[in-house]
Design a protein around this motif. Structure first.
Motif, short mmCIF file in Angstrom:
data_model
loop_
_atom_site.label_atom_id
_atom_site.label_comp_id
_atom_site.label_asym_id
_atom_site.label_seq_id
_atom_site.Cartn_x
_atom_site.Cartn_y
_atom_site.Cartn_z
N MET A 1 93.64 37.01 87.36
CA MET A 1 94.70 37.21 86.40
C MET A 1 94.44 36.39 85.13
O MET A 1 94.66 36.88 84.03
N GLU A 2 93.96 35.16 85.28
CA GLU A 2 93.68 34.32 84.11
C GLU A 2 92.59 34.92 83.23
O GLU A 2 92.65 34.83 82.01
N ALA A 3 91.60 35.55 83.87
CA ALA A 3 90.52 36.17 83.10
C ALA A 3 91.07 37.31 82.24
O ALA A 3 90.66 37.49 81.09
N ALA A 4 92.00 38.08 82.81
CA ALA A 4 92.61 39.18 82.06
C ALA A 4 93.41 38.63 80.88
O ALA A 4 93.34 39.17 79.77
N ILE A 5 94.15 37.55 81.09
CA ILE A 5 94.96 36.97 80.01
C ILE A 5 94.05 36.42 78.91
O ILE A 5 94.31 36.62 77.72
N ASP A 6 92.97 35.77 79.30
CA ASP A 6 92.02 35.26 78.30
C ASP A 6 91.42 36.41 77.50
O ASP A 6 91.28 36.31 76.27
N ARG A 7 91.06 37.49 78.16
CA ARG A 7 90.48 38.65 77.49
C ARG A 7 91.51 39.28 76.55
O ARG A 7 91.19 39.70 75.44
N ILE A 8 92.77 39.36 77.00
CA ILE A 8 93.84 39.93 76.17
C ILE A 8 93.97 39.12 74.88
O ILE A 8 94.00 39.67 73.78
N MET A 9 94.06 37.80 75.03
CA MET A 9 94.27 36.96 73.85
C MET A 9 93.05 36.96 72.93
O MET A 9 93.22 36.97 71.70
N LEU A 10 91.86 36.98 73.48
CA LEU A 10 90.66 37.04 72.66
C LEU A 10 90.64 38.32 71.83
O LEU A 10 90.41 38.30 70.62
N THR A 11 90.93 39.44 72.47
CA THR A 11 90.93 40.73 71.78
C THR A 11 92.06 40.80 70.77
O THR A 11 91.87 41.25 69.64
N TYR A 12 93.24 40.35 71.16
CA TYR A 12 94.40 40.41 70.26
C TYR A 12 94.20 39.52 69.04
O TYR A 12 94.60 39.89 67.94
N ASP A 13 93.57 38.37 69.23
CA ASP A 13 93.29 37.50 68.09
C ASP A 13 92.33 38.15 67.10
O ASP A 13 92.39 37.87 65.90
N LEU A 14 91.47 39.03 67.57
CA LEU A 14 90.59 39.76 66.66
C LEU A 14 91.35 40.83 65.88
O LEU A 14 90.98 41.17 64.76
#
Length: 73
Positions: A1-14
């Protein structure tokens, strides 16, 4: 779940330029949302990522064509 959240935030920040405080708030909201999905049985990290990105885009109004600048003219 943490990996998904990190990926979400990385993509959203872009996608969105915002302050650190807004980013922290968005991370808290998406963490609650993804936790709910995870507790409901969704375990696929790719689906969690897509759902989380969709959730954040709905929150900021970027999926609304009028808020995104489309006037229909």
């Amino acid at each position: 779940m943490e990996a998904a959240i990190d990926r979400i935030m990385l993509t959203y920040d872009l996608l969105v330029n915002r302050s650190a405080a807004a980013s922290t708030e968005a991370r808290a909201k998406v963490t609650d949302y993804v936790s709910t999905l995870f507790a409901a049985g969704e375990k696929d990290p790719h689906r969690l990522t897509v759902c989380g990105l969709t959730y954040l885009r709905e929150l900021d109004g970027s999926t609304n064509p009028v808020k995104a600048g489309f006037t229909g003219l």
